[in-house]
Design a protein around this motif. Sequence first.
Motif, PDB file in Angstrom:
ATOM      1  N   ARG A 274       0.831  -1.204   0.000  1.00 45.71           N
ATOM      2  CA  ARG A 274       0.000   0.000   0.000  1.00 45.71           C
ATOM      3  C   ARG A 274       0.861   1.246   0.000  1.00 45.71           C
ATOM      4  NH1 ARG A 274      -4.203  -1.946   4.341  1.00 45.71           N
ATOM      5  NH2 ARG A 274      -2.252  -2.063   5.418  1.00 45.71           N
ATOM      6  N   ILE A 275       1.953   1.244   0.765  1.00 46.73           N
ATOM      7  CA  ILE A 275       2.850   2.396   0.807  1.00 46.73           C
ATOM      8  C   ILE A 275       3.485   2.608  -0.548  1.00 46.73           C
ATOM      9  CG2 ILE A 275       5.009   3.264   1.786  1.00 46.73           C
ATOM     10  CD1 ILE A 275       4.169   1.869   4.405  1.00 46.73           C
ATOM     11  N   THR A 276       3.924   1.526  -1.201  1.00 37.71           N
ATOM     12  CA  THR A 276       4.541   1.639  -2.524  1.00 37.71           C
ATOM     13  C   THR A 276       3.556   2.214  -3.521  1.00 37.71           C
ATOM     14  OG1 THR A 276       5.919  -0.270  -2.046  1.00 37.71           O
ATOM     15  CG2 THR A 276       5.718   0.365  -4.341  1.00 37.71           C
ATOM     16  N   ARG A 277       2.327   1.735  -3.505  1.00 38.68           N
ATOM     17  CA  ARG A 277       1.317   2.227  -4.441  1.00 38.68           C
ATOM     18  C   ARG A 277       1.030   3.705  -4.213  1.00 38.68           C
ATOM     19  NH1 ARG A 277      -3.782  -0.807  -3.762  1.00 38.68           N
ATOM     20  NH2 ARG A 277      -2.655  -2.259  -2.497  1.00 38.68           N
ATOM     21  N   GLU A 278       0.984   4.139  -2.973  1.00 38.73           N
ATOM     22  CA  GLU A 278       0.660   5.524  -2.674  1.00 38.73           C
ATOM     23  C   GLU A 278       1.819   6.460  -2.954  1.00 38.73           C
ATOM     24  OE1 GLU A 278      -0.716   5.561   1.325  1.00 38.73           O
ATOM     25  OE2 GLU A 278      -2.554   4.474   0.846  1.00 38.73           O
ATOM     26  N   SER A 279       3.058   5.991  -2.893  1.00 35.13           N
ATOM     27  CA  SER A 279       4.202   6.870  -3.085  1.00 35.13           C
ATOM     28  C   SER A 279       4.564   7.059  -4.554  1.00 35.13           C
ATOM     29  CB  SER A 279       5.410   6.333  -2.325  1.00 35.13           C
ATOM     30  OG  SER A 279       5.811   5.089  -2.877  1.00 35.13           O
ATOM     31  N   GLU A 280       4.041   6.224  -5.452  1.00 33.53           N
ATOM     32  CA  GLU A 280       4.343   6.399  -6.875  1.00 33.53           C
ATOM     33  C   GLU A 280       3.579   7.591  -7.428  1.00 33.53           C
ATOM     34  OE1 GLU A 280       3.480   2.944  -9.130  1.00 33.53           O
ATOM     35  OE2 GLU A 280       5.117   1.790  -8.283  1.00 33.53           O
ATOM     36  N   PRO A 281       4.247   8.406  -8.238  1.00 30.91           N
ATOM     37  CA  PRO A 281       3.547   9.522  -8.866  1.00 30.91           C
ATOM     38  C   PRO A 281       2.504   9.015  -9.859  1.00 30.91           C
ATOM     39  CG  PRO A 281       5.921   9.730  -9.104  1.00 30.91           C
ATOM     40  CD  PRO A 281       5.655   8.391  -8.515  1.00 30.91           C
ATOM     41  N   PRO A 282       1.518   9.827 -10.164  1.00 28.93           N
ATOM     42  CA  PRO A 282       0.502   9.399 -11.130  1.00 28.93           C
ATOM     43  C   PRO A 282       1.145   9.113 -12.488  1.00 28.93           C
ATOM     44  CG  PRO A 282      -0.029  11.542 -10.180  1.00 28.93           C
ATOM     45  CD  PRO A 282       1.292  11.147  -9.649  1.00 28.93           C
ATOM     46  N   TYR A 283       0.615   8.159 -13.184  1.00 27.94           N
ATOM     47  CA  TYR A 283       1.063   7.771 -14.527  1.00 27.94           C
ATOM     48  C   TYR A 283       2.489   7.221 -14.552  1.00 27.94           C
ATOM     49  CZ  TYR A 283      -2.976  10.633 -15.534  1.00 27.94           C
ATOM     50  OH  TYR A 283      -4.225  11.166 -15.530  1.00 27.94           O
ATOM     51  N   GLN A 284       3.038   6.845 -13.422  1.00 29.09           N
ATOM     52  CA  GLN A 284       4.404   6.329 -13.381  1.00 29.09           C
ATOM     53  C   GLN A 284       4.540   5.045 -14.181  1.00 29.09           C
ATOM     54  OE1 GLN A 284       6.972   7.916 -11.858  1.00 29.09           O
ATOM     55  NE2 GLN A 284       8.403   6.419 -12.627  1.00 29.09           N
ATOM     56  N   ALA A 285       3.532   4.197 -14.180  1.00 28.60           N
ATOM     57  CA  ALA A 285       3.609   2.943 -14.924  1.00 28.60           C
ATOM     58  C   ALA A 285       3.543   3.193 -16.429  1.00 28.60           C
ATOM     59  CB  ALA A 285       2.472   2.017 -14.504  1.00 28.60           C
ATOM     60  N   LEU A 286       2.807   4.206 -16.845  1.00 32.72           N
ATOM     61  CA  LEU A 286       2.675   4.489 -18.272  1.00 32.72           C
ATOM     62  C   LEU A 286       3.856   5.275 -18.823  1.00 32.72           C
ATOM     63  CD1 LEU A 286      -1.080   5.511 -18.360  1.00 32.72           C
ATOM     64  CD2 LEU A 286      -0.085   3.322 -18.996  1.00 32.72           C
ATOM     65  N   LEU A 287       4.342   6.240 -18.080  1.00 41.92           N
ATOM     66  CA  LEU A 287       5.436   7.103 -18.527  1.00 41.92           C
ATOM     67  C   LEU A 287       6.508   7.156 -17.449  1.00 41.92           C
ATOM     68  CD1 LEU A 287       3.092   9.942 -19.766  1.00 41.92           C
ATOM     69  CD2 LEU A 287       4.281   8.299 -21.211  1.00 41.92           C
ATOM     70  N   PRO A 288       7.343   6.101 -17.358  1.00 44.39           N
ATOM     71  CA  PRO A 288       8.281   6.027 -16.236  1.00 44.39           C
ATOM     72  C   PRO A 288       9.364   7.102 -16.246  1.00 44.39           C
ATOM     73  CG  PRO A 288       8.685   4.259 -17.788  1.00 44.39           C
ATOM     74  CD  PRO A 288       7.432   4.937 -18.230  1.00 44.39           C
ATOM     75  N   ASN A 289       9.726   7.666 -17.395  1.00 45.94           N
ATOM     76  CA  ASN A 289      10.790   8.659 -17.451  1.00 45.94           C
ATOM     77  C   ASN A 289      10.274  10.074 -17.646  1.00 45.94           C
ATOM     78  OD1 ASN A 289      12.821   6.740 -17.147  1.00 45.94           O
ATOM     79  ND2 ASN A 289      12.754   6.242 -19.307  1.00 45.94           N
ATOM     80  N   LEU A 290       9.013  10.292 -17.376  1.00 46.07           N
ATOM     81  CA  LEU A 290       8.434  11.614 -17.579  1.00 46.07           C
ATOM     82  C   LEU A 290       9.118  12.663 -16.714  1.00 46.07           C
ATOM     83  CD1 LEU A 290       6.272  13.176 -19.096  1.00 46.07           C
ATOM     84  CD2 LEU A 290       4.722  12.715 -17.199  1.00 46.07           C
ATOM     85  N   ASP A 291       9.582  12.290 -15.544  1.00 45.95           N
ATOM     86  CA  ASP A 291      10.239  13.251 -14.665  1.00 45.95           C
ATOM     87  C   ASP A 291      11.619  13.662 -15.184  1.00 45.95           C
ATOM     88  OD1 ASP A 291      11.250  10.724 -14.232  1.00 45.95           O
ATOM     89  OD2 ASP A 291      11.629  11.052 -12.109  1.00 45.95           O
ATOM     90  N   ARG A 292      12.155  12.952 -16.158  1.00 48.64           N
ATOM     91  CA  ARG A 292      13.470  13.288 -16.700  1.00 48.64           C
ATOM     92  C   ARG A 292      13.386  14.214 -17.921  1.00 48.64           C
ATOM     93  NH1 ARG A 292      15.900   7.288 -16.262  1.00 48.64           N
ATOM     94  NH2 ARG A 292      16.090   7.264 -14.009  1.00 48.64           N
ATOM     95  N   VAL A 293      12.198  14.540 -18.356  1.00 49.56           N
ATOM     96  CA  VAL A 293      12.038  15.434 -19.493  1.00 49.56           C
ATOM     97  C   VAL A 293      12.257  16.857 -19.013  1.00 49.56           C
ATOM     98  CG1 VAL A 293      10.440  16.295 -21.229  1.00 49.56           C
ATOM     99  CG2 VAL A 293      10.436  13.884 -20.641  1.00 49.56           C
ATOM    100  N   SER A 294      13.168  17.556 -19.689  1.00 49.27           N
ATOM    101  CA  SER A 294      13.456  18.930 -19.306  1.00 49.27           C
ATOM    102  C   SER A 294      13.307  19.841 -20.515  1.00 49.27           C
ATOM    103  CB  SER A 294      14.878  19.041 -18.752  1.00 49.27           C
ATOM    104  OG  SER A 294      15.807  18.762 -19.778  1.00 49.27           O
ATOM    105  N   ARG A 295      13.455  21.112 -20.289  1.00 50.87           N
ATOM    106  CA  ARG A 295      13.353  22.087 -21.373  1.00 50.87           C
ATOM    107  C   ARG A 295      14.413  21.831 -22.438  1.00 50.87           C
ATOM    108  NH1 ARG A 295      12.602  28.236 -19.881  1.00 50.87           N
ATOM    109  NH2 ARG A 295      10.735  27.260 -19.098  1.00 50.87           N
ATOM    110  N   SER A 296      15.592  21.379 -22.042  1.00 52.09           N
ATOM    111  CA  SER A 296      16.664  21.132 -23.008  1.00 52.09           C
ATOM    112  C   SER A 296      16.356  19.941 -23.910  1.00 52.09           C
ATOM    113  CB  SER A 296      17.989  20.907 -22.278  1.00 52.09           C
ATOM    114  OG  SER A 296      17.919  19.736 -21.484  1.00 52.09           O
ATOM    115  N   SER A 297      15.403  19.113 -23.533  1.00 56.11           N
ATOM    116  CA  SER A 297      15.009  17.987 -24.378  1.00 56.11           C
ATOM    117  C   SER A 297      14.387  18.460 -25.683  1.00 56.11           C
ATOM    118  CB  SER A 297      13.996  17.093 -23.662  1.00 56.11           C
ATOM    119  OG  SER A 297      14.555  16.547 -22.502  1.00 56.11           O
ATOM    120  N   PHE A 298      13.822  19.657 -25.678  1.00 52.51           N
ATOM    121  CA  PHE A 298      13.153  20.181 -26.857  1.00 52.51           C
ATOM    122  C   PHE A 298      14.032  21.128 -27.669  1.00 52.51           C
ATOM    123  CE2 PHE A 298       9.888  18.988 -23.832  1.00 52.51           C
ATOM    124  CZ  PHE A 298       9.084  18.192 -24.608  1.00 52.51           C
ATOM    125  N   ALA A 299      15.297  21.268 -27.309  1.00 47.98           N
ATOM    126  CA  ALA A 299      16.202  22.140 -28.046  1.00 47.98           C
ATOM    127  C   ALA A 299      16.476  21.553 -29.425  1.00 47.98           C
ATOM    128  CB  ALA A 299      17.512  22.311 -27.279  1.00 47.98           C
TER     129      ALA A 299
END
Length: 73
Positions: free
Chosen positions: A13-38
Amino acid sequence: MRDEDDSAPAAERITRESEPPYQALLPNLDRVSRSSFAAGTVSRRRIDRALLVLALVALAIAAAVVVPQLVGG
């Protein structure tokens, strides 16, 4: 009351609650930065290719739905 399964172990239950939303669908979304679109970067080319593939898939699905309706009459 919350909608959760009380039979699940506490650690799960703790693991499920601590994961950010959509983590299973987009696991590297937190690594996208402004420089990714340069322009000219590898990330930008990958993003452009992914968007192109997504657009082609959407176009193919739309064609698969619309063409039979036009032909069938």
